[in-house]
Design a protein around this motif. Sequence first.
Motif, PDB file in Angstrom:
ATOM      1  N   GLU A   1       0.837  -1.212   0.000  1.00 26.68           N
ATOM      2  CA  GLU A   1       0.000   0.000   0.000  1.00 26.68           C
ATOM      3  C   GLU A   1       0.868   1.257   0.000  1.00 26.68           C
ATOM      4  OE1 GLU A   1      -3.037   0.065   3.053  1.00 26.68           O
ATOM      5  OE2 GLU A   1      -3.563  -2.024   2.668  1.00 26.68           O
ATOM      6  N   GLU A   2       1.929   1.241   0.839  1.00 25.63           N
ATOM      7  CA  GLU A   2       2.804   2.414   0.918  1.00 25.63           C
ATOM      8  C   GLU A   2       3.519   2.655  -0.399  1.00 25.63           C
ATOM      9  OE1 GLU A   2       5.267   1.608   4.300  1.00 25.63           O
ATOM     10  OE2 GLU A   2       3.636   2.086   5.696  1.00 25.63           O
ATOM     11  N   GLU A   3       3.948   1.567  -1.047  1.00 24.00           N
ATOM     12  CA  GLU A   3       4.649   1.702  -2.328  1.00 24.00           C
ATOM     13  C   GLU A   3       3.745   2.321  -3.385  1.00 24.00           C
ATOM     14  OE1 GLU A   3       6.636  -1.918  -3.772  1.00 24.00           O
ATOM     15  OE2 GLU A   3       8.063  -1.490  -2.155  1.00 24.00           O
ATOM     16  N   ALA A   4       2.496   1.868  -3.430  1.00 31.34           N
ATOM     17  CA  ALA A   4       1.544   2.406  -4.408  1.00 31.34           C
ATOM     18  C   ALA A   4       1.298   3.895  -4.132  1.00 31.34           C
ATOM     19  CB  ALA A   4       0.240   1.623  -4.348  1.00 31.34           C
ATOM     20  N   LYS A   5       1.196   4.228  -2.838  1.00 32.93           N
ATOM     21  CA  LYS A   5       0.959   5.627  -2.459  1.00 32.93           C
ATOM     22  C   LYS A   5       2.129   6.507  -2.909  1.00 32.93           C
ATOM     23  CE  LYS A   5       0.323   7.662   1.839  1.00 32.93           C
ATOM     24  NZ  LYS A   5       0.195   7.399   3.276  1.00 32.93           N
ATOM     25  N   ARG A   6       3.342   5.999  -2.647  1.00 29.51           N
ATOM     26  CA  ARG A   6       4.537   6.767  -3.029  1.00 29.51           C
ATOM     27  C   ARG A   6       4.609   6.930  -4.542  1.00 29.51           C
ATOM     28  NH1 ARG A   6       8.039   4.493   0.467  1.00 29.51           N
ATOM     29  NH2 ARG A   6       8.686   2.955  -1.039  1.00 29.51           N
ATOM     30  N   ALA A   7       4.294   5.855  -5.251  1.00 30.75           N
ATOM     31  CA  ALA A   7       4.329   5.906  -6.719  1.00 30.75           C
ATOM     32  C   ALA A   7       3.347   6.958  -7.222  1.00 30.75           C
ATOM     33  CB  ALA A   7       3.994   4.540  -7.288  1.00 30.75           C
ATOM     34  N   ASN A   8       2.203   7.070  -6.566  1.00 26.63           N
ATOM     35  CA  ASN A   8       1.216   8.069  -6.973  1.00 26.63           C
ATOM     36  C   ASN A   8       1.703   9.489  -6.680  1.00 26.63           C
ATOM     37  OD1 ASN A   8      -0.762   6.426  -8.109  1.00 26.63           O
ATOM     38  ND2 ASN A   8      -1.553   5.877  -6.088  1.00 26.63           N
ATOM     39  N   GLN A   9       2.308   9.662  -5.487  1.00 30.03           N
ATOM     40  CA  GLN A   9       2.795  10.995  -5.118  1.00 30.03           C
ATOM     41  C   GLN A   9       3.918  11.446  -6.050  1.00 30.03           C
ATOM     42  OE1 GLN A   9       3.773  10.197  -1.094  1.00 30.03           O
ATOM     43  NE2 GLN A   9       1.774  10.791  -0.299  1.00 30.03           N
ATOM     44  N   GLU A  10       4.821  10.501  -6.349  1.00 32.79           N
ATOM     45  CA  GLU A  10       5.988  10.881  -7.145  1.00 32.79           C
ATOM     46  C   GLU A  10       5.760  10.653  -8.625  1.00 32.79           C
ATOM     47  OE1 GLU A  10       9.274   8.822  -5.336  1.00 32.79           O
ATOM     48  OE2 GLU A  10       8.768   9.633  -3.360  1.00 32.79           O
ATOM     49  N   GLY A  11       4.628  10.042  -8.963  1.00 30.53           N
ATOM     50  CA  GLY A  11       4.255   9.874 -10.360  1.00 30.53           C
ATOM     51  C   GLY A  11       5.169   8.971 -11.161  1.00 30.53           C
ATOM     52  N   TYR A  12       5.786   7.949 -10.503  1.00 32.03           N
ATOM     53  CA  TYR A  12       6.686   7.095 -11.278  1.00 32.03           C
ATOM     54  C   TYR A  12       6.062   5.790 -11.768  1.00 32.03           C
ATOM     55  CZ  TYR A  12       7.880   4.723  -6.822  1.00 32.03           C
ATOM     56  OH  TYR A  12       7.855   4.040  -5.634  1.00 32.03           O
ATOM     57  N   SER A  13       4.773   5.607 -11.519  1.00 29.81           N
ATOM     58  CA  SER A  13       4.150   4.360 -11.973  1.00 29.81           C
ATOM     59  C   SER A  13       3.591   4.522 -13.381  1.00 29.81           C
ATOM     60  CB  SER A  13       3.026   3.977 -11.014  1.00 29.81           C
ATOM     61  OG  SER A  13       2.276   2.921 -11.574  1.00 29.81           O
ATOM     62  N   LYS A  14       3.604   3.426 -14.114  1.00 36.01           N
ATOM     63  CA  LYS A  14       3.024   3.439 -15.456  1.00 36.01           C
ATOM     64  C   LYS A  14       1.505   3.416 -15.369  1.00 36.01           C
ATOM     65  CE  LYS A  14       5.701   0.152 -16.793  1.00 36.01           C
ATOM     66  NZ  LYS A  14       6.378  -0.969 -17.284  1.00 36.01           N
ATOM     67  N   HIS A  15       1.009   2.909 -14.227  1.00 32.39           N
ATOM     68  CA  HIS A  15      -0.438   2.840 -14.033  1.00 32.39           C
ATOM     69  C   HIS A  15      -0.905   4.110 -13.337  1.00 32.39           C
ATOM     70  CE1 HIS A  15       0.012  -1.404 -14.905  1.00 32.39           C
ATOM     71  NE2 HIS A  15       1.066  -1.342 -14.133  1.00 32.39           N
ATOM     72  N   ASP A  16      -2.074   4.584 -13.686  1.00 32.62           N
ATOM     73  CA  ASP A  16      -2.573   5.804 -13.089  1.00 32.62           C
ATOM     74  C   ASP A  16      -4.025   5.607 -12.661  1.00 32.62           C
ATOM     75  OD1 ASP A  16      -2.414   8.394 -12.244  1.00 32.62           O
ATOM     76  OD2 ASP A  16      -3.175   9.194 -14.122  1.00 32.62           O
ATOM     77  N   PRO A  17      -4.357   5.569 -11.397  1.00 33.06           N
ATOM     78  CA  PRO A  17      -3.399   5.586 -10.283  1.00 33.06           C
ATOM     79  C   PRO A  17      -2.743   4.229 -10.081  1.00 33.06           C
ATOM     80  CG  PRO A  17      -5.636   5.332  -9.460  1.00 33.06           C
ATOM     81  CD  PRO A  17      -5.747   5.439 -10.949  1.00 33.06           C
ATOM     82  N   ALA A  18      -1.553   4.228  -9.427  1.00 33.54           N
ATOM     83  CA  ALA A  18      -0.864   2.965  -9.125  1.00 33.54           C
ATOM     84  C   ALA A  18      -1.678   2.177  -8.107  1.00 33.54           C
ATOM     85  CB  ALA A  18       0.517   3.267  -8.563  1.00 33.54           C
ATOM     86  N   GLU A  19      -1.808   0.881  -8.321  1.00 37.08           N
ATOM     87  CA  GLU A  19      -2.562   0.010  -7.407  1.00 37.08           C
ATOM     88  C   GLU A  19      -1.572  -0.841  -6.619  1.00 37.08           C
ATOM     89  OE1 GLU A  19      -5.912  -0.833  -7.190  1.00 37.08           O
ATOM     90  OE2 GLU A  19      -6.612   0.745  -8.553  1.00 37.08           O
ATOM     91  N   PRO A  20      -1.859  -1.128  -5.349  1.00 41.26           N
ATOM     92  CA  PRO A  20      -1.000  -2.091  -4.649  1.00 41.26           C
ATOM     93  C   PRO A  20      -1.244  -3.504  -5.202  1.00 41.26           C
ATOM     94  CG  PRO A  20      -2.824  -1.438  -3.242  1.00 41.26           C
ATOM     95  CD  PRO A  20      -2.964  -0.644  -4.507  1.00 41.26           C
ATOM     96  N   LEU A  21      -0.243  -4.365  -5.097  1.00 41.07           N
ATOM     97  CA  LEU A  21      -0.410  -5.765  -5.524  1.00 41.07           C
ATOM     98  C   LEU A  21      -1.560  -6.386  -4.728  1.00 41.07           C
ATOM     99  CD1 LEU A  21       0.977  -7.968  -7.319  1.00 41.07           C
ATOM    100  CD2 LEU A  21       2.339  -8.549  -5.309  1.00 41.07           C
ATOM    101  N   TYR A  22      -1.622  -6.034  -3.441  1.00 44.00           N
ATOM    102  CA  TYR A  22      -2.788  -6.351  -2.605  1.00 44.00           C
ATOM    103  C   TYR A  22      -2.783  -5.433  -1.402  1.00 44.00           C
ATOM    104  CZ  TYR A  22       0.772  -9.452  -0.474  1.00 44.00           C
ATOM    105  OH  TYR A  22       1.909  -9.979   0.085  1.00 44.00           O
ATOM    106  N   ASP A  23      -3.927  -5.318  -0.750  1.00 42.55           N
ATOM    107  CA  ASP A  23      -3.994  -4.458   0.433  1.00 42.55           C
ATOM    108  C   ASP A  23      -4.341  -5.285   1.674  1.00 42.55           C
ATOM    109  OD1 ASP A  23      -6.695  -4.977   0.274  1.00 42.55           O
ATOM    110  OD2 ASP A  23      -7.193  -3.051  -0.651  1.00 42.55           O
ATOM    111  N   LEU A  24      -4.485  -4.584   2.796  1.00 34.80           N
ATOM    112  CA  LEU A  24      -4.706  -5.271   4.065  1.00 34.80           C
ATOM    113  C   LEU A  24      -5.970  -6.141   4.041  1.00 34.80           C
ATOM    114  CD1 LEU A  24      -3.366  -5.541   6.799  1.00 34.80           C
ATOM    115  CD2 LEU A  24      -4.742  -3.644   7.627  1.00 34.80           C
ATOM    116  N   LYS A  25      -6.996  -5.651   3.369  1.00 34.43           N
ATOM    117  CA  LYS A  25      -8.249  -6.407   3.282  1.00 34.43           C
ATOM    118  C   LYS A  25      -8.003  -7.744   2.547  1.00 34.43           C
ATOM    119  CE  LYS A  25     -11.885  -5.582   0.577  1.00 34.43           C
ATOM    120  NZ  LYS A  25     -11.492  -4.879  -0.566  1.00 34.43           N
ATOM    121  N   ASP A  26      -7.226  -7.688   1.465  1.00 29.84           N
ATOM    122  CA  ASP A  26      -6.888  -8.917   0.726  1.00 29.84           C
ATOM    123  C   ASP A  26      -6.098  -9.882   1.620  1.00 29.84           C
ATOM    124  OD1 ASP A  26      -7.998  -7.828  -1.642  1.00 29.84           O
ATOM    125  OD2 ASP A  26      -6.121  -6.780  -2.059  1.00 29.84           O
TER     126      ASP A  26
END
Length: 460
Positions: free
Chosen positions: A108-133
């Motif tokens: 979750e933190e990685e996806a959040k950082r990717a969104n803030q810094e805009g380095y993900s190819k996906h928009d918005p970046a999704e986590p591979l899975y989250d706490l609920k998963d």
Amino acid sequence: MENNIKVHFLGAAGTVTGSKYLIDTGENKILVDCGLFQGLKELRLLNWDYLPVNVAEIDAVVLTHGHMDHTGYLPRLVKMGFKGPIHATRPTLEIAEIILRDSAKIQEEEAKRANQEGYSKHDPAEPLYDLKDAEQAIAHFNSMPEGDWMELFPDINIRFQYNGHIIGATFIEMDVLGKRFVFSGDIGRTEDLLMRPPKRPEKADVLFMESTYGNRLHPEEDLEEKLKEIIHNTYQRGGTLIIPSFAVERTQTLMYIIWKLQQQNAIPKMSLIMDSPMGANVLQVFNDNREWHKLTPKEYTGMCQSFRIVTSFKETWEIISDTKPKIVIAGSGMISGGRVLTYLQQYIGKLETTVLLAGFQAAGTRGRKLLEGADQVKIYGKHYPVEAEILNLEVLSAHADQAEMLDWMSDLEKAPERLFIIHGESEASAVFGTKIKERFGWKSEIPELYSIVDIPVEIE
Ligand SMILES: [Zn+2]
């Protein structure tokens, strides 16, 4: 009548991480381990690929132990439609729970950082899975005994056998339509401070053999002596000894040795701190599963009481503001995140500090950079000069080395029909194959990722 069992190599084939082996009998599909690929980017990207099997058709998962590279893919599997039970020993499931929750948080933190810094190819970046998963995967857990045969499905029996790698760790024997499949899991050391020696298989028609240290013998180093010297030197300089450590097992081993040294008056009296919420959770697993490790109740209590066990961030700052010499064990082991970053921000620029790396440091991590002599380190976007002494303890390993792995195989009554060397970098696996040939005269093979192998069986 002859039939084939199909084996799908879905991970840790030609590499160490991502352990996943699917056994398809025609009637049932069983996945052995369900690990995440870790390390280099090209490997991590594999976690995003679709598995080349129908996940909804898998009937059950069985786990050798709790480490991330054997369990970290479970939330993804459940998200992709897996509905069956996940079987393992009780401590393995408890460790897996701790690891999956932590892993979800990191994703979750990685996806959040990717969104803030805009380095993900996906928009918005999704986590591979989250706490609920992760929680949904944990709901599938089912605890199995160690040492007893259990029926998994008609004509498929299974036994989890102690192998001393970490708490709860086993190798798995599976009798499928008259053939014995053996999955080594990660094999522990013959003489470990916390774990008993591994049991050994006596029979294997099809053997899945790990090879992490297939090309290495562990150095014979006196751990206690070395730690004693490092602690003394740091104390004399009036400094703080910071040990970045993996929360599972490594942290407990270090606590045990340091506690013992203090008991023997072999080191000066100083504050001992274990700052890792995850490390504290693992200590609880040790407390609740006494029959799985060698610590006596007295040793366990003594070691826990001699350390200040920190779980809140406020306490971390209290400790930092205390300038007296101390020893701090904190996550994470390769300095890729965790509490240890806060300590290093404050201490790495001080000459009197010692940073002791304890274990394997993967390429690209801060730990590896420090090991290679970096003169500055970047933490939360800021550069800090490295003035502290950087040291390394190589001898702490939870893995059997080449000789110990060969010994582990030596009780087998005859050559396995098929011997797959898995869970190793290509050189380690190749060297280990040669050693097996030399010692036992047995043929082995290194399967490729996503390859499928047929094992013939007789059926009525
Ligand atoms: Zn492991």
